[in-house]
Design a protein around this motif. Structure first.
Motif, PDB file in Angstrom:
ATOM      1  N   MET A  48      17.180  27.381  17.177  1.00  0.00           N
ATOM      2  CA  MET A  48      17.535  26.211  16.850  1.00  0.00           C
ATOM      3  C   MET A  48      17.216  26.161  15.180  1.00  0.00           C
ATOM      4  O   MET A  48      18.017  25.575  14.432  1.00  0.00           O
ATOM      5  N   GLY A  49      16.105  26.770  14.952  1.00  0.00           N
ATOM      6  CA  GLY A  49      16.014  26.843  13.278  1.00  0.00           C
ATOM      7  C   GLY A  49      15.464  25.464  12.694  1.00  0.00           C
ATOM      8  O   GLY A  49      15.319  24.431  13.495  1.00  0.00           O
ATOM      9  N   GLY A  50      15.547  25.098  11.647  1.00  0.00           N
ATOM     10  CA  GLY A  50      15.234  24.112  10.952  1.00  0.00           C
ATOM     11  C   GLY A  50      13.974  23.439  11.204  1.00  0.00           C
ATOM     12  O   GLY A  50      12.926  24.275  11.642  1.00  0.00           O
ATOM     13  N   LEU A  51      13.832  22.342  11.617  1.00  0.00           N
ATOM     14  CA  LEU A  51      12.576  21.466  11.964  1.00  0.00           C
ATOM     15  C   LEU A  51      11.906  21.767  13.130  1.00  0.00           C
ATOM     16  O   LEU A  51      10.581  21.976  13.076  1.00  0.00           O
ATOM     17  N   VAL A  52      12.869  22.243  14.038  1.00  0.00           N
ATOM     18  CA  VAL A  52      12.148  22.793  15.155  1.00  0.00           C
ATOM     19  C   VAL A  52      11.547  24.083  15.037  1.00  0.00           C
ATOM     20  O   VAL A  52      10.431  24.158  15.792  1.00  0.00           O
ATOM     21  N   ASP A  53      12.203  24.797  14.342  1.00  0.00           N
ATOM     22  CA  ASP A  53      11.622  26.174  14.112  1.00  0.00           C
ATOM     23  C   ASP A  53      10.115  25.857  13.461  1.00  0.00           C
ATOM     24  O   ASP A  53       9.186  26.732  13.637  1.00  0.00           O
ATOM     25  N   ASP A  54      10.346  25.136  12.452  1.00  0.00           N
ATOM     26  CA  ASP A  54       9.040  24.804  11.518  1.00  0.00           C
ATOM     27  C   ASP A  54       7.893  24.201  12.365  1.00  0.00           C
ATOM     28  O   ASP A  54       6.492  24.773  12.231  1.00  0.00           O
ATOM     29  N   VAL A  55       8.305  23.426  13.442  1.00  0.00           N
ATOM     30  CA  VAL A  55       7.203  22.558  14.066  1.00  0.00           C
ATOM     31  C   VAL A  55       6.516  23.500  15.023  1.00  0.00           C
ATOM     32  O   VAL A  55       5.070  23.774  15.302  1.00  0.00           O
ATOM     33  N   ILE A  56       7.373  24.440  15.699  1.00  0.00           N
ATOM     34  CA  ILE A  56       6.836  25.478  16.626  1.00  0.00           C
ATOM     35  C   ILE A  56       6.070  26.459  15.924  1.00  0.00           C
ATOM     36  O   ILE A  56       5.093  27.049  16.552  1.00  0.00           O
ATOM     37  N   SER A  57       6.431  27.078  14.868  1.00  0.00           N
ATOM     38  CA  SER A  57       5.822  28.023  13.958  1.00  0.00           C
ATOM     39  C   SER A  57       4.683  27.449  13.679  1.00  0.00           C
ATOM     40  O   SER A  57       3.570  28.288  13.561  1.00  0.00           O
ATOM     41  N   ARG A  89       5.253  34.975  18.569  1.00  0.00           N
ATOM     42  CA  ARG A  89       5.761  35.427  17.233  1.00  0.00           C
ATOM     43  C   ARG A  89       6.828  36.653  17.454  1.00  0.00           C
ATOM     44  O   ARG A  89       7.560  36.769  16.373  1.00  0.00           O
ATOM     45  N   ILE A  90       6.253  37.461  18.503  1.00  0.00           N
ATOM     46  CA  ILE A  90       7.106  38.707  18.319  1.00  0.00           C
ATOM     47  C   ILE A  90       8.385  38.458  19.220  1.00  0.00           C
ATOM     48  O   ILE A  90       9.459  38.866  18.570  1.00  0.00           O
ATOM     49  N   LEU A  91       8.399  37.366  20.019  1.00  0.00           N
ATOM     50  CA  LEU A  91       9.660  37.101  20.672  1.00  0.00           C
ATOM     51  C   LEU A  91      10.612  36.198  19.678  1.00  0.00           C
ATOM     52  O   LEU A  91      11.951  36.551  19.714  1.00  0.00           O
TER      53      LEU A  91
END
Length: 325
Positions: free
Chosen positions: A133-142, A186-188
Motif C-alpha cells: 500500500m505504501g504512503g500513510l498506511v506504510d507509515d502507520v504500520i511501520s 520488518r523482514i517480510l
C-alpha cells in the motif's frame, strides 16, 4: 501362413489397458515441489522426524501415561529415581515426571504452535500490506512495528502476565503471539518491497485485480518460503518464551507443561537434593523440540536459497579433477 501364426504366438500378451483418465488421476497425486525438496534435505528430514516423534507422543499421551499422576501428590512415591515403574522418576510431591513430560508436550507444543500462527499471521498481513500500500498506511504500520520491536519483549511479557489474573493457555498465546510478530513483519515488508515492482504484480494491476487479490494471490505465494521460515522461527521462540515464563512462576502451575515441571523442580530445590531427573527430562524435551525446529528452519533456508545448498559429491569430484588438471 504358418510362419505368420508362429510369429504371432511369440508376441507376449498385452497388459490390461488403462484409460487415459485413470493415468492422469494417478499422476495428479504427487508432493508439491517445495515439500519434495524439503524432504530431500538431510537437516530437514532429521528435524521433521524428531518433531513428528514429539507430536506423536503428545497425541498418544493418554495411552502411555496417567494424567492424574502428573499433577496429584502421592507421599508413598516421593523422590524415586528413574526405574521401570517410573521411567523418569518422581518429584518431591510424588508426581510422575514421565507423565508430566508426556502430557506437558500437549500444552507446550499447542501453545507454541498457536502463538506462532498468531504472530506469523500478524507479521505477514501487516508487513506485506505496508509494503504494497505504501504512503500513510506504510507509515502507520511501520511506526507500530518499530514501537513493538523496540520494547523489550521478555520484561514486557513478565509485566503483562504478572498483572493478569487469568494465566491460562489463551492468555499465554495472546501475550506471546501478540509480541513476537514485529521483527518478522520488518523482514517480510522488506521482501515484499522487492516483489511489488515485478512484472507479474504490474500485470495483475493492469488486469483490474483488487489489492486484496494481488496481496493474497500474487505476493504471498512468492513469499511462502520466507513465511514458513518465519513460522518455524517464531514457533521455537514461543516455546522457549512460554517455558521461561512458566519457569518464573508466571504460568498456570496447576497444569502440566514443560515449563511448569521446571518451575516445580526449582521450587523444590531438586538439583540441590540430588534429584537431577526432575530437571533433566523436561529440559531435554524442550531442547530436542527446539533442535528439531532449528534443523527444519535450516532446511527451509537451504531449499529457498540455492547458495546454501551443498555441492553434490559427483560435482565435487569433477571440480577436484578439473583443479588438478
Amino acid at each position: 501362413m504358418a510362419q505368420i501364426q508362429a510369429e504371432l504366438q511369440d508376441i507376449p500378451p498385452l497388459g490390461p489397458l488403462v484409460a487415459p483418465e485413470e493415468t492422469s488421476r494417478r499422476r495428479r497425486f504427487h508432493l508439491p515441489g517445495w515439500l519434495s525438496l524439503l524432504l530431500r534435505n538431510p537437516k530437514a528430514r532429521v528435524g521433521l522426524f524428531v518433531l513428528g516423534g514429539m507430536v506423536v507422543v503428545a497425541v498418544i499421551a493418554p495411552f502411555i501415561a496417567n494424567a492424574e499422576s502428573a499433577t496429584t501428590f502421592n507421599i508413598l512415591t516421593t523422590r524415586q529415581p528413574p526405574s521401570w515403574h517410573h521411567l523418569f522418576g518422581t518429584t518431591d510431591q510424588g508426581s510422575d515426571v514421565w507423565a508430566g513430560v508426556v502430557f506437558g508436550a500437549r500444552r507446550s507444543l499447542l501453545t507454541g504452535f498457536l502463538a506462532a500462527v498468531l504472530a506469523t499471521t500478524l507479521a505477514a498481513t501487516l508487513g506485506i500490506t505496508a509494503a504494497y500500500m505504501g504512503g500513510l498506511v506504510d507509515d502507520v504500520i511501520s511506526l507500530v512495528t518499530a514501537v513493538v520491536f523496540v520494547i523489550p519483549a521478555i520484561p514486557l511479557l513478565i509485566d503483562v502476565t504478572a498483572y493478569i489474573n487469568n494465566r491460562g493457555m489463551l492468555t499465554m498465546i495472546l501475550v506471546v503471539g501478540g509480541l513476537l510478530w514485529a521483527f518478522e513483519a520488518r523482514i517480510l515488508r522488506g521482501q515484499a518491497l522487492t516483489l511489488k515492482n515485478r512484472d507479474f504484480v504490474h500485470a495483475a494491476k493492469v488486469s483490474g485485480e483488487s489489492n486484496r487479490r494481488i496481496v493474497v494471490g500474487e505476493l504471498m505465494p512468492n513469499m511462502i518460503s520466507r513465511i514458513a521460515a518465519a513460522f518455524v522461527l517464531v514457533f521455537y521462540i514461543a516455546i522457549l518464551v512460554e517455558a521461561g515464563l512458566e519457569f518464573l512462576g508466571l504460568g498456570d502451575s496447576g497444569k502440566s507443561s514443560w515449563g511448569v515441571s521446571l518451575y516445580w523442580a526449582t521450587v523444590n530445590s531438586s538439583v540441590l537434593q540430588g534429584e537431577w531427573w526432575s530437571f533433566l527430562f523436561p529440559g531435554l524435551a524442550i531442547g530436542l523440540t527446539v533442535l528439531a525446529l532449528t534443523l527444519i528452519l535450516a532446511g527451509i533456508d537451504e531449499v529457498s536459497n540455492p547458495r546454501l545448498r551443498g555441492i553434490p559429491k559427483k560435482r565435487k569430484s569433477r571440480f577436484r579433477r578439473s583443479a588438478k588438471a
